[in-house]
Design an enzyme around this catalytic site. Structure first.
Site, PDB file in Angstrom:
ATOM      1  CG  ASP A 188      -2.029  -0.881   0.951  1.00 32.04           C
ATOM      2  OD1 ASP A 188      -2.357  -1.450  -0.024  1.00 32.04           O
ATOM      3  OD2 ASP A 188      -2.866  -1.260   2.182  1.00 32.04           O
ATOM      4  CD  GLU A 214      -0.228  -4.985  -9.775  1.00 26.99           C
ATOM      5  OE1 GLU A 214       0.255  -5.994 -10.572  1.00 26.99           O
ATOM      6  OE2 GLU A 214      -1.268  -5.045  -9.188  1.00 26.99           O
TER       7      GLU A 214
END
Length: 297
Positions: A188, A214
């Site tokens: 994160d 991502e």
């Protein structure tokens, strides 16, 4: 001769407004059925954690059974970590016990809340809900929904005025390995830190968006292919040149990028956003198959 008189004006010291009164926590991350849910804060404390006995239950591995509490002393709200495994954060700063101010971000494990307080709390709440429809709660980049709408508008403008439009699709190399090696909280952090770096490089007329997981996208209005390739190389270097550091770990992060450009010079027709995305994605996959940490366009 004029007669001068002295006028004495009483100066009143204005005290800063207290953060007490009506207050709430709004869940802004992760996405899910409770995204945007509001928990009103009353006179007693609220405990946040994974346990079923908590006032706010977050069923995620990164959250301890009794993770933190939010409570009020006089007119001031506080958050206190309850000895959690992964810690509690305010605006990305780890805290043991800290006062809360209006619009603070409170991170509990991988969950992020926004603290709202004061007389305009209802307006602030609805503004936050709107913000959540266009911005990714973790990274601060725009979300996929807004990206698709923005790209469609820019394609139409490109067609109308005969100006170039470029799109860059990119993702983080070996992101699963980062999660597996360092943990999901580090993952994160990487997503958030990457966007922090790139948002500082993105102009107001351009768009950085989180496409999913991502993978990210940059829309560059009025930028030709050479300019887009140069921009992509700049953000590749910006990512690669400085290590990412989190909780004592330091590691390298790289990205692979695919570039495509729509040149409406009489040869290109108006296309659907999906067509441009597919072209940029194909170049992104070519960059990954070519060894990663590179730009293909």
């Amino acid at each position: 001769m004029s007669e001068w008189k002295t006028r004495i004006t009483k100066v009143q010291v204005v005290k800063p407004k207290a953060t007490g009164g009506e207050a709430c926590l709004v869940l802004i991350y992760p996405p899910g059925p409770e995204l945007g849910k509001r928990w009103s804060l009353g006179e007693t404390e609220i405990v946040v954690g994974r346990g079923s006995d908590c006032d706010i239950q977050i069923d995620r591995d990164s959250v301890s059974r009794r993770h933190a509490r939010v409570y009020r002393v006089d007119e001031q709200w506080f958050v206190e970590d309850l000895g959690s495994t992964n810690g509690s954060y305010i605006n990305d700063v780890p805290v043991q016990r800290s006062p809360l101010r209006d619009a603070d971000f409170v991170k509990i494990g991988s969950a992020i809340f926004k603290f709202l307080s004061g007389s305009g709390i209802e307006t602030s709440y609805h503004e936050e809900i709107y913000r959540m429809t266009i911005v990714d709660g973790l990274t601060g980049a725009h979300n996929k929904r807004y990206f698709l709408e923005f790209l469609e508008r820019e394609i139409a403008r490109c067609s109308r005025y005969g100006r170039p439009l470029s799109l860059i699709m990119f993702d983080i190399d070996h992101f699963k390995a980062i999660n597996d090696t360092h943990g999901h909280l580090t993952g994160d952090y990487v997503l958030k830190e990457l966007c922090r770096r790139l948002l500082g490089r993105t102009r107001k007329e351009e768009l950085l968006a989180r496409y999913g997981g991502e993978e990210f996208a940059c829309v560059l209005p009025e930028t030709d292919h050479a300019g887009a390739m140069a921009f992509a190389e700049q953000i590749r270097i910006l990512t690669d040149s400085t290590p990412f550091e989190y909780e004592g770990d330091s590691f390298k992060v790289t990205i692979s990028l695919g570039v495509t450009t729509l040149n409406n010079d009489g040869g290109d027709l108006v296309v659907e956003p999906a067509v441009l995305i597919k072209e940029a994605d194909e170049n992104l996959y070519a960059a990954k198959h070519g060894g990663r940490n590179r730009v293909v366009g």
